[in-house]
Write a protein that holds these residues in place. Structure first.
Motif, short mmCIF file in Angstrom:
data_model
loop_
_atom_site.label_atom_id
_atom_site.label_comp_id
_atom_site.label_asym_id
_atom_site.label_seq_id
_atom_site.Cartn_x
_atom_site.Cartn_y
_atom_site.Cartn_z
N GLY A 10 67.49 72.75 42.18
CA GLY A 10 66.38 72.54 41.66
C GLY A 10 66.36 72.48 40.07
O GLY A 10 65.69 71.73 39.29
N THR A 11 67.17 73.28 39.35
CA THR A 11 67.39 73.32 38.20
C THR A 11 68.17 71.98 37.48
O THR A 11 67.86 71.51 36.68
N GLY A 12 69.15 71.71 38.34
CA GLY A 12 70.13 70.36 38.22
C GLY A 12 69.05 69.40 38.21
O GLY A 12 68.99 68.37 37.30
N ALA A 13 68.38 69.19 39.15
CA ALA A 13 67.19 68.00 39.22
C ALA A 13 66.39 68.03 38.13
O ALA A 13 66.03 66.85 37.58
N LEU A 14 65.86 69.30 37.73
CA LEU A 14 65.00 69.15 36.63
C LEU A 14 65.51 68.68 35.20
O LEU A 14 64.98 67.98 34.57
N ILE A 15 66.92 69.20 35.23
CA ILE A 15 67.37 68.76 33.75
C ILE A 15 67.32 67.10 33.91
O ILE A 15 67.47 66.50 32.71
N LEU A 16 68.15 66.70 34.97
CA LEU A 16 68.10 65.18 35.09
C LEU A 16 66.76 64.41 34.83
O LEU A 16 66.95 63.56 33.88
N LEU A 17 65.41 64.95 35.22
CA LEU A 17 64.50 64.38 35.11
C LEU A 17 64.09 64.49 33.44
O LEU A 17 63.39 63.65 33.09
N VAL A 18 64.57 65.57 32.83
CA VAL A 18 64.03 65.47 31.49
C VAL A 18 64.90 64.75 30.59
O VAL A 18 64.27 63.95 29.75
N ALA A 19 66.10 64.30 31.20
CA ALA A 19 66.75 63.16 30.39
C ALA A 19 66.22 61.69 30.80
O ALA A 19 66.12 60.95 29.90
N GLN A 285 65.16 68.41 22.90
CA GLN A 285 65.59 68.79 24.31
C GLN A 285 65.39 70.06 24.94
O GLN A 285 64.74 69.98 25.93
N THR A 286 65.42 70.84 24.09
CA THR A 286 65.03 72.29 24.50
C THR A 286 63.59 72.45 25.01
O THR A 286 62.99 73.00 25.83
N GLU A 287 62.91 72.01 24.00
CA GLU A 287 61.41 71.90 23.97
C GLU A 287 60.84 71.14 25.40
O GLU A 287 59.97 71.52 26.21
N ARG A 288 61.54 70.10 25.47
CA ARG A 288 61.19 69.08 26.67
C ARG A 288 61.59 69.75 28.18
O ARG A 288 60.93 69.96 28.89
N LEU A 289 62.61 70.56 28.12
CA LEU A 289 62.88 71.37 29.28
C LEU A 289 61.96 72.43 29.51
O LEU A 289 61.47 72.52 30.80
N LEU A 290 61.62 73.13 28.58
CA LEU A 290 60.84 74.30 28.60
C LEU A 290 59.30 73.84 29.04
O LEU A 290 58.51 74.54 29.92
N MET A 291 58.93 72.73 28.40
CA MET A 291 57.65 71.97 28.70
C MET A 291 57.61 71.58 30.11
O MET A 291 56.63 72.00 30.85
N MET A 292 58.42 71.06 30.47
CA MET A 292 58.50 70.64 32.13
C MET A 292 58.47 71.87 32.94
O MET A 292 57.63 71.84 33.96
N VAL A 293 59.08 72.67 32.64
CA VAL A 293 58.92 73.89 33.51
C VAL A 293 57.78 74.49 33.61
O VAL A 293 56.74 74.82 34.70
#
Length: 417
Positions: A10-19, A285-293
């Protein structure tokens, strides 16, 4: 099924979606926050497990929202090219000094009249919803450092979002004082003025500028071999963010103010270095990842009944917050400002509410018994949800129209395709 393996996948999928997702959604009337909330609603709605309601996890809600906001504030400060000044930031000062107090008062009055909230709870809702959000407003902020993408609308909204998060804190503390004290006046009023207004704001500005200026000197003005900028490491942005926030909070100041001010001070130390691009990109990038979570969790809270306490009066209050209070307060504050009418209208309308509002409410409810926790979360949750949808759909076409008009007039300060 091993939960650890599921978490990794799930974390891997989320990171790819962030990008990937921002590129996919760029040409659509659909924002990344809208997708995240919808995904969280669907995922938790189909799940048989617990949903992440903020009242069930108050401490986690406060800390997670705090983290994403301070990272977003650092990113916002790093990408502002315009030097700090009274005249060059005049529209921002208008929004901070006029629009935000009017918004707090307007939201509090609506909450009292339509929702029946007492003085403390109504003021808390006003203080939580008045600031514009540095996280969800990224689609209408200035571009990366040195990109030149800094027209008046984008600059004003970016600077406002960077500063008003900290400036709303005195009113949050005032609501806490009201909740903890039966009398509307007393010795605690002077304590609030001296500590929560004067000292904490002053400490936030002073400590933030000191940390940013010191790290700016270390990064750009030390002997060549010792400069931090030679490392090329973007994660230094997190070091600046956490150090400024931590030092200021230890001094009992407003860390939100300090983080944004520290980023401005770091930029002012050397405005043209490419190292700012790396710092900004890592923070973004860090902000976008945290925001998505967090927005996925917000969608899960919606699926778990976050809005259940709402009635028609609550819905009417949300409409008033977004379509009357903020636009009217913003318009009044910009009367006579040196900007075309359509730009002033855009600035007044795009007062996006988001994760900063979540933090203020979580913080206050963890400090004092307001007695309306479920109702406050429901009203605030619906306001943020409508703001995400409304502003997410309208921001791209509205800004394209403004950019097109500037091109025709020959005043667009940057090139957009």
């Amino acid at each position: 099924m091993d939960p650890y393996i599921v978490l990794l996948a799930g974390t891997g999928a989320l990171i790819l979606l962030v990008a990937w997702l921002p590129m996919v959604l760029k040409e659509l009337p659909l924002s990344l926050p809208m997708f995240c909330v919808g995904f969280g609603f669907a995922a938790f709605g189909l799940s048989t497990g617990d949903t992440p309601h903020p009242l069930a996890y108050p401490a986690v809600t406060e800390r997670l929202t705090e983290l994403v906001v301070i990272v977003a504030l650092a990113g916002a400060g790093l990408k502002i090219d315009r030097p700090l000044g009274l005249r060059s930031w005049s529209m921002t000062w208008r929004l901070l000094g006029i629009a935000m107090p009017l918004s707090i008062a307007g939201i509090a009055l609506v909450a009292h009249w339509l929702l029946g909230l007492g003085a403390a709870a109504a003021l808390l809702l006003g203080a939580a919803l008045a600031p514009t959000d540095p996280v969800l407003a990224s689609d209408i902020q200035v571009g990366p450092p040195r990109s030149g993408e800094e027209d008046e609308v984008r600059f004003t909204l970016t600077a406002e979002a960077g500063l008003n998060d900290g400036l709303a804190f005195p009113f949050v503390h005032l609501a806490i004082f009201l909740a903890l004290n039966d009398a509307l006046a007393g010795d605690w009023v002077w304590e609030w003025v001296a500590l929560d207004v004067v000292w904490k704001l002053g400490a936030g500005i002073g400590a933030g500028w000191a940390v940013g200026a010191a790290l700016g000197w270390l990064s750009f003005h030390m002997p060549n071999r010792a400069r931090l900028s030679r490392t090329g490491d973007g994660f230094v942005a997190l070091g600046v963010t956490f150090l400024a926030y931590g030092v200021t909070e230890l001094l009992h100041g407003y860390g939100f103010v300090a983080v944004f001010v520290a980023a401005l001070a770091l930029r002012s130390a050397e405005r043209h270095s490419r190292y700012h691009d790396q710092l900004h990109d890592f923070a973004e990038q860090t902000e976008r990842l945290l925001m998505m979570v967090l927005l996925v969790l917000f969608g899960g809270a919606l699926a778990g009944g976050l809005l259940d306490p709402l009635d028609w009066w609550g819905g009417l209050a949300v409409v008033a917050f977004l379509f009357v209070v903020r636009p009217l307060a913003g318009w009044v504050s910009l009367l006579g400002a040196p900007a075309p009418r359509e730009e002033r209208a855009a600035i007044a309308f795009f007062g996006i509410r988001g994760l900063g509002s979540f933090y203020y409410l979580a913080f206050a409810l963890n400090q004092a018994p307001f007695g309306h926790g479920a109702q406050l979360w429901a009203v605030l949750g619906l306001t943020v949800l409508v703001s995400i949808a409304l502003h997410g759909v309208t921001v791209t076409p509205w800004m394209r129209l403004l950019d097109a008009k500037r091109r025709v007039q020959g005043v667009l300060p940057f090139g957009r395709g």
